[in-house]
Each structure stands twice: as structure tokens, then as C-alpha cells.
Design a protein around this motif. Structure first.
Motif, PDB file in Angstrom:
ATOM      1  N   THR A   1       0.787  -0.953  -0.050  1.00 34.72           N
ATOM      2  CA  THR A   1       0.004   0.171  -0.044  1.00 34.72           C
ATOM      3  C   THR A   1       0.903   1.121   0.119  1.00 34.72           C
ATOM      4  O   THR A   1       2.129   1.044   0.397  1.00 34.72           O
ATOM      5  CB  THR A   1      -1.061   0.106   1.234  1.00 34.72           C
ATOM      6  OG1 THR A   1      -0.118  -0.010   2.460  1.00 34.72           O
ATOM      7  CG2 THR A   1      -1.716  -1.134   1.363  1.00 34.72           C
ATOM      8  N   PRO A   2       0.315   2.484  -0.295  1.00 30.08           N
ATOM      9  CA  PRO A   2       1.325   3.525  -0.231  1.00 30.08           C
ATOM     10  C   PRO A   2       1.788   3.950   1.121  1.00 30.08           C
ATOM     11  O   PRO A   2       2.995   4.434   1.182  1.00 30.08           O
ATOM     12  CB  PRO A   2       0.290   4.553  -0.666  1.00 30.08           C
ATOM     13  CG  PRO A   2      -0.783   4.050  -1.496  1.00 30.08           C
ATOM     14  CD  PRO A   2      -0.883   2.733  -1.076  1.00 30.08           C
ATOM     15  N   THR A   3       1.251   3.545   2.049  1.00 31.17           N
ATOM     16  CA  THR A   3       1.591   3.683   3.349  1.00 31.17           C
ATOM     17  C   THR A   3       2.773   2.651   3.867  1.00 31.17           C
ATOM     18  O   THR A   3       3.836   3.095   4.332  1.00 31.17           O
ATOM     19  CB  THR A   3       0.688   3.429   4.450  1.00 31.17           C
ATOM     20  OG1 THR A   3      -0.266   4.407   4.284  1.00 31.17           O
ATOM     21  CG2 THR A   3       1.276   3.516   5.952  1.00 31.17           C
TER      22      THR A   3
ATOM     23  N   GLY B   1      -4.359   1.441  -4.204  1.00 33.47           N
ATOM     24  CA  GLY B   1      -4.858   2.472  -3.461  1.00 33.47           C
ATOM     25  C   GLY B   1      -5.829   3.127  -4.301  1.00 33.47           C
ATOM     26  O   GLY B   1      -6.346   2.851  -5.166  1.00 33.47           O
TER      27      GLY B   1
ATOM     28  N   THR C   1      -5.820   9.935  -5.951  1.00 30.76           N
ATOM     29  CA  THR C   1      -5.880  11.284  -5.375  1.00 30.76           C
ATOM     30  C   THR C   1      -6.556  12.178  -6.347  1.00 30.76           C
ATOM     31  O   THR C   1      -6.321  12.532  -7.376  1.00 30.76           O
ATOM     32  CB  THR C   1      -4.841  11.915  -4.772  1.00 30.76           C
ATOM     33  OG1 THR C   1      -4.202  10.928  -3.907  1.00 30.76           O
ATOM     34  CG2 THR C   1      -5.011  13.156  -3.961  1.00 30.76           C
TER      35      THR C   1
ATOM     36  N   SER D   1      -4.795  15.146  -8.454  1.00 33.17           N
ATOM     37  CA  SER D   1      -3.459  14.977  -8.743  1.00 33.17           C
ATOM     38  C   SER D   1      -3.179  14.534  -9.961  1.00 33.17           C
ATOM     39  O   SER D   1      -1.801  14.783 -10.327  1.00 33.17           O
ATOM     40  CB  SER D   1      -3.120  13.733  -7.775  1.00 33.17           C
ATOM     41  OG  SER D   1      -3.433  12.546  -7.958  1.00 33.17           O
TER      42      SER D   1
ATOM     43  N   ALA E   1      -1.341  10.759  -7.981  1.00 30.65           N
ATOM     44  CA  ALA E   1      -0.872  10.261  -6.858  1.00 30.65           C
ATOM     45  C   ALA E   1      -1.933   9.292  -6.262  1.00 30.65           C
ATOM     46  O   ALA E   1      -3.180   9.367  -6.740  1.00 30.65           O
ATOM     47  CB  ALA E   1      -0.877  11.484  -5.819  1.00 30.65           C
TER      48      ALA E   1
ATOM     49  N   HIS F   1      -3.459   7.315  -2.972  1.00 35.23           N
ATOM     50  CA  HIS F   1      -3.361   7.080  -1.499  1.00 35.23           C
ATOM     51  C   HIS F   1      -4.193   6.308  -0.917  1.00 35.23           C
ATOM     52  O   HIS F   1      -4.786   5.377  -1.562  1.00 35.23           O
ATOM     53  CB  HIS F   1      -3.709   8.279  -0.827  1.00 35.23           C
ATOM     54  CG  HIS F   1      -5.126   8.664  -1.127  1.00 35.23           C
ATOM     55  ND1 HIS F   1      -5.787   9.146  -2.409  1.00 35.23           N
ATOM     56  CD2 HIS F   1      -6.394   8.467  -0.261  1.00 35.23           C
ATOM     57  CE1 HIS F   1      -7.014   9.194  -2.292  1.00 35.23           C
ATOM     58  NE2 HIS F   1      -7.420   8.635  -1.023  1.00 35.23           N
ATOM     59  N   ASP F   2      -3.782   5.780   0.318  1.00 32.28           N
ATOM     60  CA  ASP F   2      -4.678   4.634   1.134  1.00 32.28           C
ATOM     61  C   ASP F   2      -5.350   5.254   2.392  1.00 32.28           C
ATOM     62  O   ASP F   2      -5.262   6.544   2.613  1.00 32.28           O
ATOM     63  CB  ASP F   2      -3.890   3.705   1.453  1.00 32.28           C
ATOM     64  CG  ASP F   2      -2.702   3.824   2.377  1.00 32.28           C
ATOM     65  OD1 ASP F   2      -2.678   4.932   3.043  1.00 32.28           O
ATOM     66  OD2 ASP F   2      -1.575   3.089   2.512  1.00 32.28           O
TER      67      ASP F   2
ATOM     68  N   GLY G   1      -3.348   7.211   5.049  1.00 32.13           N
ATOM     69  CA  GLY G   1      -2.619   8.624   4.675  1.00 32.13           C
ATOM     70  C   GLY G   1      -1.498   8.627   3.856  1.00 32.13           C
ATOM     71  O   GLY G   1      -0.854   9.549   3.499  1.00 32.13           O
ATOM     72  N   GLY G   2      -1.072   7.407   3.606  1.00 36.59           N
ATOM     73  CA  GLY G   2       0.038   7.260   2.819  1.00 36.59           C
ATOM     74  C   GLY G   2      -0.011   7.615   1.348  1.00 36.59           C
ATOM     75  O   GLY G   2      -1.175   7.405   0.938  1.00 36.59           O
ATOM     76  N   GLU G   3       0.859   8.262   0.933  1.00 37.54           N
ATOM     77  CA  GLU G   3       0.682   8.700  -0.678  1.00 37.54           C
ATOM     78  C   GLU G   3       2.096   8.458  -1.538  1.00 37.54           C
ATOM     79  O   GLU G   3       3.138   8.983  -0.847  1.00 37.54           O
ATOM     80  CB  GLU G   3       0.199  10.165  -0.602  1.00 37.54           C
ATOM     81  CG  GLU G   3      -0.352  10.698  -2.160  1.00 37.54           C
ATOM     82  CD  GLU G   3      -0.801  12.001  -2.263  1.00 37.54           C
ATOM     83  OE1 GLU G   3      -2.205  12.073  -2.175  1.00 37.54           O
ATOM     84  OE2 GLU G   3      -0.155  12.901  -2.274  1.00 37.54           O
TER      85      GLU G   3
END
Length: 164
Positions: free
Chosen positions: A39-41, A64, A67, A70, A83, A85-86, A89-91
Motif C-alpha cells: 500500500t502507499p503507506t 490504493g 487522489t 492529482s 498520486a 493514497h490509502d 494517509g500514505g501517498e
């Protein structure tokens, strides 16, 4: 040791060595073609349970949501950057140089496969857009509506077949 036993021992050792060599080559090949899902995080912070982070140049899959706001397209080519994200909050930034799937749009879930080119940046070779399990292409829905008519059973047929 008599010659017969010596010959058998040599054959057994050679056979075990050959099997070990084949197994090690097989494991090496599988390891180099392995696509791990992140995942992005997890790309930014590492996996929760192991702390493993992908290395630069490693082939991975990331999933994910795209965004909203983006996406940046190059007007002179197919190059697009967006972008992902998950929920944690990671992106990360994903770049892609091919046609995007028809279902791709901002706010939509995607899975991108590619190579991690820098921390938090993926150069995608494939982008898959997700849809929910209730999705059905209009052509299929129309075909099913035309060819799947409800059958009318007589009362005798219903009793014999257990239909109501």
C-alpha cells in the motif's frame, strides 16, 4: 570400500548435488520474478509486522485510490502522473506512459505494477482500474435481458419438478 559401494555412493552424492543445484536455481528465479503488493503507506513507512520496505529498483504492485486533483497529463504524449493514497494517509506518485484503462478516474481504486524509481515514486508498466463486484458491461446486461426470459410452467410441471 568395495568398488560397487563406491560407485553407488558417488552416484548418490552427484544426484543430491544436482537436486540441490536445481532447487537453488528455481528459488532464485522465483525470487527475481516475485511481485510484492504494497500500500502507499507501506512503501513510505514499511510493512507493519516486519518493517520491510521496498528497495529502489524493485518490481512491486501498489494499490490504493487515485487522489482527486492529482492527475497531470502531458499534452504531447501518453505520459500521465498521478498520486495514489490509502486510508492510512500514505501517498505515492505513479508515472505511466501508456493508455489508461477505461474505468480509470480520480477517486477510483487502482492497482499499479512497476518499478520503484525513487522513494515514494513508482514507474508503472501496468495500471488496472478496480470496479465493484456488481459491475456488468451494458452489452452483457442487454444480452442477458434478451436471452434470459422467465419460463412459464404449467401447474402440472410445477408440481412434478418442485417449482412454484
Amino acid at each position: 570400500m568395495n568398488p560397487r559401494r563406491k560407485k553407488r555412493l558417488t552416484l548418490a552424492v552427484a544426484l543430491i548435488g544436482g537436486v540441490a543445484a536445481i532447487a537453488s536455481l528455481l528459488l532464485y528465479a522465483l525470487n527475481s520474478n516475485l511481485n510484492l503488493f504494497f500500500t502507499p503507506t507501506e512503501i513510505v513507512q514499511g510493512k507493519k509486522d516486519t518493517g520491510v520496505m521496498p528497495e529502489i529498483g524493485q518490481r512491486i504492485r501498489v494499490g490504493g485510490m487515485v487522489t482527486i486533483g492529482s492527475m497531470v497529463r502531458d499534452p504531447d504524449s501518453l505520459h500521465v502522473e498521478f498520486a495514489v493514497h490509502d486510508a492510512a494517509g500514505g501517498e505515492i506518485i505513479v508515472t505511466y506512459d501508456d493508455l489508461l484503462p477505461d474505468l480509470f478516474r480520480e477517486g477510483q481504486g487502482i492497482v499499479a505494477q512497476g518499478v520503484l524509481s525513487a522513494p515514494g515514486k513508482l514507474e508503472a508498466t501496468e495500471v488496472l482500474a478496480k470496479h465493484d463486484e456488481n459491475y456488468m458491461p451494458p452489452e452483457v446486461a442487454e444480452a442477458m435481458g434478451q436471452s434470459h426470459e422467465k419460463l412459464d410452467y404449467s401447474e402440472d410441471q410445477s408440481k412434478a419438478g418442485g417449482y412454484k
